[in-house]
Design an enzyme around this catalytic site. Structure first.
Site, PDB file in Angstrom:
ATOM      1  N   LYS A 101     -27.943  14.171  22.485  1.00 42.74           N
ATOM      2  CA  LYS A 101     -26.650  13.507  22.290  1.00 42.74           C
ATOM      3  C   LYS A 101     -26.003  14.023  21.120  1.00 42.74           C
ATOM      4  O   LYS A 101     -24.955  14.248  20.987  1.00 42.74           O
ATOM      5  CB  LYS A 101     -26.690  12.016  22.153  1.00 42.74           C
ATOM      6  N   GLU A 118     -37.064  18.252  17.251  1.00 41.51           N
ATOM      7  CA  GLU A 118     -37.933  18.566  18.130  1.00 41.51           C
ATOM      8  C   GLU A 118     -37.195  19.290  19.166  1.00 41.51           C
ATOM      9  O   GLU A 118     -37.448  20.408  19.663  1.00 41.51           O
ATOM     10  CB  GLU A 118     -38.350  17.349  18.793  1.00 41.51           C
ATOM     11  N   GLY A 146     -28.615   6.496  23.543  1.00 42.06           N
ATOM     12  CA  GLY A 146     -29.619   7.501  24.120  1.00 42.06           C
ATOM     13  C   GLY A 146     -30.466   6.821  24.892  1.00 42.06           C
ATOM     14  O   GLY A 146     -30.834   7.339  26.034  1.00 42.06           O
ATOM     15  N   ARG A 147     -31.140   5.731  24.706  1.00 43.80           N
ATOM     16  CA  ARG A 147     -32.105   4.981  25.500  1.00 43.80           C
ATOM     17  C   ARG A 147     -31.425   4.336  26.727  1.00 43.80           C
ATOM     18  O   ARG A 147     -32.300   3.941  27.649  1.00 43.80           O
ATOM     19  CB  ARG A 147     -32.974   4.160  24.839  1.00 43.80           C
ATOM     20  N   GLU A 163     -37.068  -0.163  20.607  1.00 44.03           N
ATOM     21  CA  GLU A 163     -35.875   0.661  19.657  1.00 44.03           C
ATOM     22  C   GLU A 163     -34.869  -0.196  19.573  1.00 44.03           C
ATOM     23  O   GLU A 163     -34.051  -0.595  18.696  1.00 44.03           O
ATOM     24  CB  GLU A 163     -35.828   1.957  20.153  1.00 44.03           C
ATOM     25  N   HIS A 190     -59.107  -1.706  35.434  1.00 42.28           N
ATOM     26  CA  HIS A 190     -60.245  -1.079  35.008  1.00 42.28           C
ATOM     27  C   HIS A 190     -60.366  -0.519  33.769  1.00 42.28           C
ATOM     28  O   HIS A 190     -61.160   0.040  33.225  1.00 42.28           O
ATOM     29  CB  HIS A 190     -60.630   0.123  36.147  1.00 42.28           C
ATOM     30  N   LYS A 215     -37.647  10.835   9.540  1.00 43.37           N
ATOM     31  CA  LYS A 215     -37.211  12.127   9.997  1.00 43.37           C
ATOM     32  C   LYS A 215     -36.668  12.742   8.492  1.00 43.37           C
ATOM     33  O   LYS A 215     -36.887  14.014   8.228  1.00 43.37           O
ATOM     34  CB  LYS A 215     -35.639  12.033  10.705  1.00 43.37           C
TER      35      LYS A 215
HETATM   36  O1  F6P Z   1     -35.386   8.605  18.066  1.00 47.68           O
HETATM   37  C1  F6P Z   1     -34.348   8.285  17.401  1.00 47.68           C
HETATM   38  C2  F6P Z   1     -33.321   8.645  18.737  1.00 47.68           C
HETATM   39  O2  F6P Z   1     -31.995   9.107  18.048  1.00 47.68           O
HETATM   40  C3  F6P Z   1     -33.153   8.106  19.896  1.00 47.68           C
HETATM   41  O3  F6P Z   1     -32.295   6.826  19.957  1.00 47.68           O
HETATM   42  C4  F6P Z   1     -32.750   9.247  20.802  1.00 47.68           C
HETATM   43  O4  F6P Z   1     -32.783   8.789  22.058  1.00 47.68           O
HETATM   44  C5  F6P Z   1     -33.432  10.421  20.382  1.00 47.68           C
HETATM   45  O5  F6P Z   1     -33.680  10.197  19.157  1.00 47.68           O
HETATM   46  C6  F6P Z   1     -32.830  11.658  20.800  1.00 47.68           C
HETATM   47  O6  F6P Z   1     -31.633  11.881  20.273  1.00 47.68           O
HETATM   48  P1  F6P Z   1     -30.935  13.020  20.810  1.00 47.68           P
HETATM   49  O7  F6P Z   1     -30.581  12.861  22.108  1.00 47.68           O
HETATM   50  O8  F6P Z   1     -29.409  12.998  19.820  1.00 47.68           O
HETATM   51  O9  F6P Z   1     -31.455  14.407  20.398  1.00 47.68           O
END
Ligand code: F6P
Length: 548
Positions: free
Chosen positions: A209, A215, A269-270, A355, A386, A514
């Site tokens: 987003k 990452e 995002g979620r 979150e 189990h 972060k």
């Molecule tokens: O972990 C924080 C967060 O902002 C989430 O809410 C989001 O889903 C994720 O990082 C990834 O963010 P992006 O889509 O901006 O890379």
């Protein structure tokens, strides 16, 4: 209109619930069934292909009516309207929360900042569907003229968990494309994926987003570098597409504008799997099934928006969580899908729920002195039986659990389904009824044990029971029912956030880590680390030694 700000503990209904709780503390769930022959009729709901049984809980009709009263007093009716209408209910980010706009049954105008967002949603959906059709049919070619066989989704959090979970959930409906998800910044993750793909036939979806997530950008850069070792720069446009709100950063990365699938800041995002973030799902199962997923969610939206709280599935289930969380002081909730296809539903819901509602400050910015976000965990049944069910049955903690199961299997021609269903029903029965001393004594005596042996073993074999659960029993796992199921949990999150007087749609709590990671990263190659605390200094020093 923004959200009403009311401390739930000051509500009249909250006080009544506190005294109502005292009547229940000593009761057993089985007592409620003995007292009311119609309990199951009253405490279950049939909706579309869902049968929801919430009768195995430590509450009665009076409790439920006080809980729904609390929902009203919290301003839930007004909040639901604000949510669907596109009011900026994510106040700390000044954003609307409109994942529901992406899946309207009968699209209507929704205004955000003076602009109707509905026409644009349809345009972007068509762009996504056309692209998916071309890739699936083989019309979209890689740089050497071969059709795409593999798709790698590069994203994390909401840009990974939802798409990955749904792609896995709908595996039965999938086509020939092989989907892989890379999320972690750990290099081993991406290197492992590289081993399985071919640069001539792989399509990379960079999903972020913000397009600033460490990452995702690290993985995207590594994959681009690897790709360019096997293909010319001009091939990028046939193999890399992006999903983002940040078109500038996407262009800087080198993605051609026609390969960008836009998303909007009014989708969190979620909650974004319904948007272009769901491109991987759409590729895996095709536009028709993706549309059915949206429609299933839309039906749940309508149910949630229009049904009286007393018969409203997300509202009832949310209120039951509040009941245990705030009155029984229960801290965790298990989610057990009796389907291997849904093995990652608990992980997906961990982000969605924790979150969203893991907040310690209320909507007025005041520190909260009551419990909010509950801890979510779980795994697929019967594997979970189990693994950790021992603790749920006989441990010292009360763990309310959602059991989710499907009546009709997807593959026919084997005899597993009755076995699965018998386990599915037996677990909630065992949790509620337990096994008393008398029954255990008789069983041991029938096995020929001596009176001394019986007395010695007895305490270990008794199950106290009285452990609550909800059963979400669904006719079959289809794109439609999965859409409804996910939307159910989304609205449940919303209801809980409204009652707890928190903002469910921001996530400031992930920022500090972060920020510090960026500071630490800079220090790995520097000489000065004494501005860190002694423990962290020690860890950095040790890392420097190990990595030499
Ligand atoms: O972990 C924080 C967060 O902002 C989430 O809410 C989001 O889903 C994720 O990082 C990834 O963010 P992006 O889509 O901006 O890379």
């Amino acid at each position: 209109m923004t959200l009403i700000k009311r401390n739930p503990t000051a509500l009249k209904s909250w006080k009544s619930l506190e005294s109502n709780f005292k009547n229940h503390a000593q009761k057993k769930i089985t007592d409620y069934f003995s007292e009311d022959a119609d309990r199951i009729k009253k405490l279950s709901l049939q909706w579309e292909s869902f049968y929801v049984d919430y009768s195995k809980n430590l509450l009665d009709e009076k409790t439920l009516s006080l809980l729904t009263e609390m929902a009203k007093e919290s301003g839930l009716n007004e909040a639901i309207e604000a949510y669907f209408r596109g009011a900026k209910i994510n106040e700390t980010e000044n954003r609307a929360v409109l994942h529901t706009a992406l899946r309207q049954l009968n699209p209507i105008s929704i205004m955000v900042d003076g602009e109707d967002i509905t026409p644009q949603i349809e345009v972007v959906k068509k762009q996504m569907f056309d692209f998916a059709d071309r890739v699936i049919s083989g019309d979209w070619k890689g740089h050497t003229g071969k059709a795409i066989t593999n798709v790698v989704n590069i994203g994390i959090g909401g840009s990974d968990l939802g798409p990955a979970m749904v792609t896995e959930a709908l595996e039965f409906y999938s086509n020939h494309l092989q989907l892989t998800f890379v999320s972690n910044v750990e290099g081993d993750h991406v290197e492992q994926v590289i081993k399985t793909i071919d640069p001539e036939t792989t399509l990379f979806l960079i999903v972020s987003k913000t397009f600033t997530t460490q990452e995702t950008l690290s993985n995207a850069n590594t994959l681009r570098k690897w790709f360019l070792n096997h293909a010319p720069e001009s091939a990028i446009s046939q193999h890399f597409v992006a999903v983002s709100t940040n078109l500038e950063k996407v262009t800087d990365f080198g993605i051609a504008p026609e390969n960008v699938f836009p998303m909007n800041d009014w989708v969190g995002g979620r909650f974004s799997l319904w948007s272009t973030v769901g491109l991987s799902i759409c590729l895996a199962v095709g536009p028709k099934h993706f549309e059915n997923l949206l429609q299933g969610a839309a039906k749940m939206d309508e149910h949630f928006r229009t049904t009286d709280f007393k018969e409203n599935i997300p509202v009832i289930l949310a209120l039951i969580t509040v009941w245990y969380n705030n009155f029984w002081k229960v801290e965790t909730e298990a989610i057990i899908p009796y389907s291997q296809y849904l093995r990652n539903l608990p992980a997906y819901l961990q982000q969605a729920i924790m979150e969203s509602n893991g907040k310690g400050v209320d909507r007025e910015g005041k520190t909260i002195d009551y419990q909010t976000g509950n801890i979510i965990w779980g795994a697929s049944g019967t594997n979970a039986q189990h693994a950790f069910f021992q603790l749920i049955h006989q441990g010292t903690k009360m763990i309310p659990a959602d059991f989710i199961g499907f009546a009709k299997p997807l593959h026919v021609g084997n005899d597993h389904q009755d076995k699965l269903m018998s386990n599915f029903f037996a677990q909630t029965q065992a949790l509620m009824e337990g096994k008393n001393g008398e029954t255990v004594r008789k069983e041991l005596s029938d096995q020929g044990k001596s009176p001394e042996q019986i007395e010695a073993l007895l305490p270990f074999k008794v199950f106290e029971g009285n452990r609550p659960s909800n059963t979400l029993f669904i006719e079959q796992l289809t794109p439609n029912s999965i859409g409804s199921l996910i939307a159910l949990y989304e609205h449940r999150i919303f209801v809980q956030g409204i009652i707890w007087n928190i903002y469910s749609y921001d996530q400031w709590g992930v920022e500090l880590g972060k920020q510090l990671a960026n500071n630490i990263l800079k220090d790995f190659d520097g000489d000065k680390i004494d501005h860190h605390d002694p423990s962290t200094q020690g860890l950095i020093q040790q890392y420097k030694k190990f990595r030499k």
